[in-house]
Motif scaffolding. Structure first.
Motif, PDB file in Angstrom:
ATOM      1  N   VAL A  82       0.833  -1.195  -0.292  1.00  0.00           N
ATOM      2  CA  VAL A  82       0.095  -0.141  -0.004  1.00  0.00           C
ATOM      3  C   VAL A  82       0.982   1.361   0.106  1.00  0.00           C
ATOM      4  CG1 VAL A  82      -1.622   1.211   1.320  1.00  0.00           C
ATOM      5  CG2 VAL A  82      -1.637  -1.182   1.175  1.00  0.00           C
ATOM      6  N   GLY A  83       1.033   1.829  -1.318  1.00  0.00           N
ATOM      7  CA  GLY A  83       1.880   2.805  -1.261  1.00  0.00           C
ATOM      8  C   GLY A  83       1.101   4.163  -1.051  1.00  0.00           C
ATOM      9  N   MET A  84       2.174   5.178  -0.800  1.00  0.00           N
ATOM     10  CA  MET A  84       1.515   6.673  -0.450  1.00  0.00           C
ATOM     11  C   MET A  84       2.162   7.662  -1.357  1.00  0.00           C
ATOM     12  SD  MET A  84       0.540   8.200   3.224  1.00  0.00           S
ATOM     13  CE  MET A  84      -1.031   8.388   3.407  1.00  0.00           C
ATOM     14  N   VAL A  85       1.561   8.565  -1.736  1.00  0.00           N
ATOM     15  CA  VAL A  85       1.906   9.904  -2.231  1.00  0.00           C
ATOM     16  C   VAL A  85       1.471  11.059  -1.545  1.00  0.00           C
ATOM     17  CG1 VAL A  85       1.937  11.251  -4.418  1.00  0.00           C
ATOM     18  CG2 VAL A  85       1.876   8.811  -4.682  1.00  0.00           C
ATOM     19  N   PHE A  86       2.190  11.733  -1.145  1.00  0.00           N
ATOM     20  CA  PHE A  86       2.022  12.974  -0.111  1.00  0.00           C
ATOM     21  C   PHE A  86       1.463  14.278  -0.935  1.00  0.00           C
ATOM     22  CE2 PHE A  86       4.580   9.913   1.985  1.00  0.00           C
ATOM     23  CZ  PHE A  86       4.248   9.925   3.247  1.00  0.00           C
ATOM     24  N   GLN A  87       1.086  15.171  -0.058  1.00  0.00           N
ATOM     25  CA  GLN A  87       0.743  16.284  -0.542  1.00  0.00           C
ATOM     26  C   GLN A  87       1.510  17.113  -1.231  1.00  0.00           C
ATOM     27  OE1 GLN A  87      -1.276  18.442   2.384  1.00  0.00           O
ATOM     28  NE2 GLN A  87      -1.760  20.075   1.377  1.00  0.00           N
ATOM     29  N   SER A  88       2.503  17.386  -0.695  1.00  0.00           N
ATOM     30  CA  SER A  88       3.685  18.014  -1.525  1.00  0.00           C
ATOM     31  C   SER A  88       4.677  17.042  -1.729  1.00  0.00           C
ATOM     32  CB  SER A  88       4.187  19.236  -0.555  1.00  0.00           C
ATOM     33  OG  SER A  88       4.974  18.715   0.407  1.00  0.00           O
ATOM     34  N   PRO A  89       5.483  17.236  -3.009  1.00  0.00           N
ATOM     35  CA  PRO A  89       6.219  16.281  -3.426  1.00  0.00           C
ATOM     36  C   PRO A  89       7.476  16.210  -2.481  1.00  0.00           C
ATOM     37  CG  PRO A  89       6.014  18.033  -5.230  1.00  0.00           C
ATOM     38  CD  PRO A  89       5.212  18.378  -4.067  1.00  0.00           C
ATOM     39  N   ASN A  90       7.788  15.147  -2.400  1.00  0.00           N
ATOM     40  CA  ASN A  90       8.870  14.717  -1.242  1.00  0.00           C
ATOM     41  C   ASN A  90      10.001  13.732  -1.675  1.00  0.00           C
ATOM     42  OD1 ASN A  90       7.343  12.407  -1.376  1.00  0.00           O
ATOM     43  ND2 ASN A  90       7.368  12.165   0.838  1.00  0.00           N
ATOM     44  N   PRO A  91      10.760  14.135  -3.063  1.00  0.00           N
ATOM     45  CA  PRO A  91      11.806  13.256  -3.467  1.00  0.00           C
ATOM     46  C   PRO A  91      12.823  13.420  -2.367  1.00  0.00           C
ATOM     47  CG  PRO A  91      11.783  15.199  -4.721  1.00  0.00           C
ATOM     48  CD  PRO A  91      10.393  15.298  -4.046  1.00  0.00           C
ATOM     49  N   PHE A  92      13.730  12.070  -2.457  1.00  0.00           N
ATOM     50  CA  PHE A  92      14.873  12.108  -1.540  1.00  0.00           C
ATOM     51  C   PHE A  92      16.134  12.956  -2.265  1.00  0.00           C
ATOM     52  CE2 PHE A  92      12.960   7.648  -1.013  1.00  0.00           C
ATOM     53  CZ  PHE A  92      12.329   8.191   0.151  1.00  0.00           C
ATOM     54  N   PRO A  93      16.803  13.758  -1.484  1.00  0.00           N
ATOM     55  CA  PRO A  93      17.898  14.352  -2.205  1.00  0.00           C
ATOM     56  C   PRO A  93      18.878  13.482  -2.690  1.00  0.00           C
ATOM     57  CG  PRO A  93      17.941  14.480   0.380  1.00  0.00           C
ATOM     58  CD  PRO A  93      16.809  13.759  -0.202  1.00  0.00           C
ATOM     59  N   MET A  94      18.680  12.839  -4.044  1.00  0.00           N
ATOM     60  CA  MET A  94      19.439  11.876  -4.606  1.00  0.00           C
ATOM     61  C   MET A  94      19.129  11.745  -5.860  1.00  0.00           C
ATOM     62  SD  MET A  94      18.194   8.322  -2.723  1.00  0.00           S
ATOM     63  CE  MET A  94      18.187   8.486  -0.998  1.00  0.00           C
ATOM     64  N   SER A  95      19.778  11.014  -6.721  1.00  0.00           N
ATOM     65  CA  SER A  95      19.335  11.152  -8.167  1.00  0.00           C
ATOM     66  C   SER A  95      17.988  10.340  -8.422  1.00  0.00           C
ATOM     67  CB  SER A  95      20.266  10.173  -8.948  1.00  0.00           C
ATOM     68  OG  SER A  95      20.260   8.847  -8.641  1.00  0.00           O
ATOM     69  N   ILE A  96      17.626  10.723  -9.669  1.00  0.00           N
ATOM     70  CA  ILE A  96      16.325  10.060 -10.295  1.00  0.00           C
ATOM     71  C   ILE A  96      16.274   8.815 -10.068  1.00  0.00           C
ATOM     72  CG2 ILE A  96      14.743  10.153 -12.053  1.00  0.00           C
ATOM     73  CD1 ILE A  96      15.754  13.014 -12.994  1.00  0.00           C
ATOM     74  N   PHE A  97      17.211   8.214 -10.615  1.00  0.00           N
ATOM     75  CA  PHE A  97      17.647   6.705 -10.653  1.00  0.00           C
ATOM     76  C   PHE A  97      17.460   5.963  -9.052  1.00  0.00           C
ATOM     77  CE2 PHE A  97      19.588   2.570 -10.342  1.00  0.00           C
ATOM     78  CZ  PHE A  97      18.913   2.008 -11.561  1.00  0.00           C
ATOM     79  N   ASP A  98      18.144   6.724  -8.347  1.00  0.00           N
ATOM     80  CA  ASP A  98      18.235   6.170  -6.842  1.00  0.00           C
ATOM     81  C   ASP A  98      17.008   6.594  -6.129  1.00  0.00           C
ATOM     82  OD1 ASP A  98      20.758   5.392  -7.163  1.00  0.00           O
ATOM     83  OD2 ASP A  98      21.547   7.074  -6.327  1.00  0.00           O
ATOM     84  N   ASN A  99      16.350   7.482  -6.363  1.00  0.00           N
ATOM     85  CA  ASN A  99      15.128   7.865  -5.929  1.00  0.00           C
ATOM     86  C   ASN A  99      14.017   6.524  -6.188  1.00  0.00           C
ATOM     87  OD1 ASN A  99      13.510  10.126  -4.508  1.00  0.00           O
ATOM     88  ND2 ASN A  99      15.418  11.083  -5.732  1.00  0.00           N
ATOM     89  N   ILE A 100      14.037   6.093  -7.105  1.00  0.00           N
ATOM     90  CA  ILE A 100      13.132   5.088  -7.504  1.00  0.00           C
ATOM     91  C   ILE A 100      13.401   3.731  -7.213  1.00  0.00           C
ATOM     92  CG2 ILE A 100      11.720   3.960  -9.597  1.00  0.00           C
ATOM     93  CD1 ILE A 100      11.956   6.666 -10.914  1.00  0.00           C
ATOM     94  N   ALA A 101      14.766   3.489  -7.053  1.00  0.00           N
ATOM     95  CA  ALA A 101      15.296   2.297  -6.693  1.00  0.00           C
ATOM     96  C   ALA A 101      15.272   2.191  -5.391  1.00  0.00           C
ATOM     97  CB  ALA A 101      16.536   2.113  -7.349  1.00  0.00           C
TER      98      ALA A 101
END
Ligand SMILES: Nc1ncnc2c1ncn2[C@@H]1O[C@H](COP(=O)(O)OP(=O)(O)OP(=O)(O)O)[C@@H](O)[C@H]1O
Ligand SMILES: [Mg+2]
Lengths: 249, 402
Positions: A85-104
């Motif tokens: 059960v995944g969750m997407v938050f109100q304001s975007p909260n990407p991790f401070p790392m690369s796009i690839f690492d975020n998704i991986a």
């Protein structure tokens, strides 16, 4: 129709505050369910119950029964539950790392180390989140350099990478401009083929555009729950009618 | 209206006056330290022992004399007879002396001087100090060359002598190598202890600790203990850690290890609060984002929280190093004031700062050496502070705003 969540007599307290009162609600598989209602009525709170993010709040107490796939939510271990059960938050909260690492990030946390497998997951998730074409040349770039709308789609892709059954979205477009919002809404319509989606929104049009079912909340109670069509065309409750016609809150 | 302007400018002038007094005093201190220490400060000072080794050497055989050639630098005086050059200098203790500045590869003195103490041949090196030399001339006359007469007379004396009755040499001395190593040891051991403890405590306090009275008490205790004077920590170290290591039979009396434990206790609050500050500015939504993906709290700590707290951790490390370099009161209590050349973790020793304390407590306080060490300390602290600023500027991804 298959139920994925079965919520029965749920009461929730933040310390003394009674935030959810006798909630009864079924959420159906591969459908989009919208939670609407005035600010502070408990939409986010109920959403957070569904992946047990409320466990992280010190003084929060939940009573009643929530079943996920016919099994009590409490019997799942939170790590497995939250990868389903995944969750997407109100304001975007990407991790401070690369796009690839975020998704991986999620798959790695669950033990996937193979570079090739990770690459596949990253690319397919980005494609599903309709972000791939915009970032395919820059997967090593920082996620923080993306625009707000792109960041939010990245967060959705990050969620999808876990191959969840359910995606919970808490006002996913409230921090975005109309065009980015439109993109996310199109994405939701695309995603509901594969996922069950629960979305909190303050925007009535958005609820009608994306959702199949709508629950209207007030002061911690569910006032009305019906198919979106029915609820907006033909509200049974006076309070619902007042709210959706804008005469209230 | 005019009256208010006058009052305003009065206060302004007063402010400028007082602040400029502060700055001038600071400047004067710098000028004092640099003018006194700069001439003593050298690579030699940093690499040589504090305690001198003295040698009494002789060259008994009559030497026929070579015809050595050497192009002297301005302040050098060369004895072509023996193939050795001398220079006037000031030794690390600030006394005028004569130093060997060049030895010819074929000079008989290079390996031919006999050590009177142990009958071994002495390997003569440049940068050794000559205190006196007694030579015998062609006619059997005694030629005396004390250092106070200078390098020129020393070289001239050597040119007239055919054998050397005694050559008094001083090797090194007045250097700060030992104190420097002791300081580095102290920094190393303290960091090994204080970083894991401090970081773990900071993570516990900002992530895991329940929000209750105990946590609050702990936090205020930590805040308070950063205001405790260091001499109190020195007392704790003296009464607790020194006996502790003695009981464990790793040390007798003072030790650097006890110093490291004392500094750990003293610096823990700083490390905890700086690290905690760095953790607290990481946006909550990023941490929840990780947890919502099904990452465990431990994974979140190691993959999200720690990497983003690294600037804070580095800052606290540098601050801690600065405090260790500058600390004296606590260290005197647990490491003593005896300058050591052979530094061992389980023995006492002086850091750069307490080396100064030692020098100033001597019968003739050695201002020059003390100032030279002060320059080393000031420079290190300055560099550390610049680094702290740079790190804060470069690596802070979230800023302090969130
Ligand atoms: N962590 C918390 N601790 C205490 N009370 C809380 C907490 N989170 C929410 N509440 C309270 O619970 C009630 C419901 O909050 P919730 O965030 O679910 O509202 P919401 O419907 O999502 O509102 P909004 O539309 O503004 O996001 C509010 O009155 C709020 O003050
Ligand atoms: Mg909300």
């Amino acid at each position: 129709m298959e139920k994925i969540f079965e919520i029965k007599n749920v009461n929730l307290y933040y310390g003394e505050k009674h935030a959810l009162k006798d909630i009864n609600l079924d959420i159906y598989k591969k459908k989009v369910t919208a939670f609407i209602g005035p600010s502070g009525c408990g939409k986010s709170t109920l959403l957070r119950c569904l992946d047990r993010m409320n466990d992280l709040i010190d003084n929060c107490k939940v009573e009643g029964s929530i079943k996920y796939n016919d099994k009590e939510l409490n019997q799942y271990d939170t790590l497995t539950l939250r990868s389903n059960v995944g969750m997407v938050f109100q304001s975007p909260n990407p991790f401070p790392m690369s796009i690839f690492d975020n998704i991986a990030y999620g798959p790695r946390c669950h033990g996937i180390k193979n570079r090739k497998a990770l690459e596949e997951i990253v690319i397919s998730s980005l494609k599903k989140a309709a972000l791939y074409d915009e970032v395919k040349d820059n997967l090593k770039g920082s996620a923080l350099a993306l625009s707000g709308g792109q960041q939010q789609r990245l967060c959705i892709a990050r969620c999808i990478a876990m191959k969840p059954d359910v995606i919970l979205m808490d006002e996913p477009t409230s921090a975005l401009d109309p065009i980015a919002t439109l993109k996310i809404e199109e994405l939701i319509n695309e995603l509901k083929k594969d996922f069950t989606i629960v979305i909190v929104t303050h925007n009535m049009q958005q609820a009608t555009r994306v959702s199949d079912y709508t629950a209207f909340f007030m002061l911690g109670e569910i006032i009305e729950y019906n198919t979106t069509n029915e609820l907006f065309k033909n509200p049974h409750n006076k309070k619902t009618e007042d709210y959706i016609t804008g005469r209230f809150g | 209206m005019i009256k208010r302007k006058i009052i305003d400018s009065f206060w302004n002038v007063l402010t400028y006056l007082f602040s400029s007094v502060g700055i001038i005093v600071l400047l004067l201190i710098f000028i004092f330290v640099f003018s006194n220490g700069a001439s003593t400060l050298s690579w030699n000072l940093i690499t040589s022992d504090y305690n001198q080794t003295t040698y009494v050497l002789s060259y008994k055989d009559k030497y026929d004399g070579g015809n050595f050639e050497y192009k002297c630098k301005d302040d050098e005086y060369f004895s072509s007879y023996w193939g050795i050059a001398f220079t006037d200098t000031v030794n690390t203790e600030g006394v005028d002396s004569v130093i060997i500045s060049y030895i010819d590869d074929h000079s008989p003195l290079l390996n031919g001087l006999l050590d009177v103490g142990n009958d071994n041949y002495h390997h003569l090196q440049v940068n050794q100090y000559v205190t006196t030399a007694l030579l015998v001339g062609e006619e059997g006359n005694i030629i005396s060359c004390p250092a106070r007469k200078g390098a020129e007379s020393m070289a001239a004396g050597f040119n007239r002598g055919v054998s050397i009755t005694t050559l008094n040499l001083v090797d090194g001395g007045g250097g700060i190598r030992g104190s420097l190593i002791a300081t580095l040891y102290l920094i190393l051991f303290t960091l090994i202890l204080v970083l894991p403890l401090g970081i773990a405590a900071a993570i516990y306090l900002s992530i895991y600790a329940k929000d209750n009275w105990l946590t609050h008490l702990l936090k205020s205790l930590i805040d308070m203990s950063s205001g405790v004077p260091s001499i109190i920590f020195g007392l704790v170290g003296l009464l607790l850690f020194v006996p502790m290591f003695n009981a464990l039979v790793v040390s007798e009396g003072y030790s650097i290890l006890a110093g490291a434990l004392t500094m750990t206790i003293m610096l823990l609050p700083i490390v905890i609060s700086t690290t905690k500050e760095a953790i607290d500015v990481i946006p909550k939504k990023i941490i929840s984002g990780s947890l919502a993906l099904g990452a465990s709290q431990t994974q979140t700590t190691f993959k999200i929280i720690l990497p983003n707290a690294i600037p804070g951790i580095l800052t606290s490390t540098l601050l801690a190093i600065g405090r260790i370099i500058g600390e004296s009161a606590a260290i005197i209590f647990v490491m003593g004031t005896q300058v050591q050349d052979h530094v061992l973790p389980n023995r006492g020793g002086t850091t750069l700062a307490t080396h100064i304390y030692n020098l100033m407590g001597l019968e003739n306080p050695n201002y020059k050496l003390a100032s030279a060490i002060a320059i080393v300390i000031l420079m290190s602290v300055l560099i550390l502070n610049i680094l702290v600023k740079l790190i804060g500027y470069r690596l802070n991804k979230f800023g302090r705003k969130h």
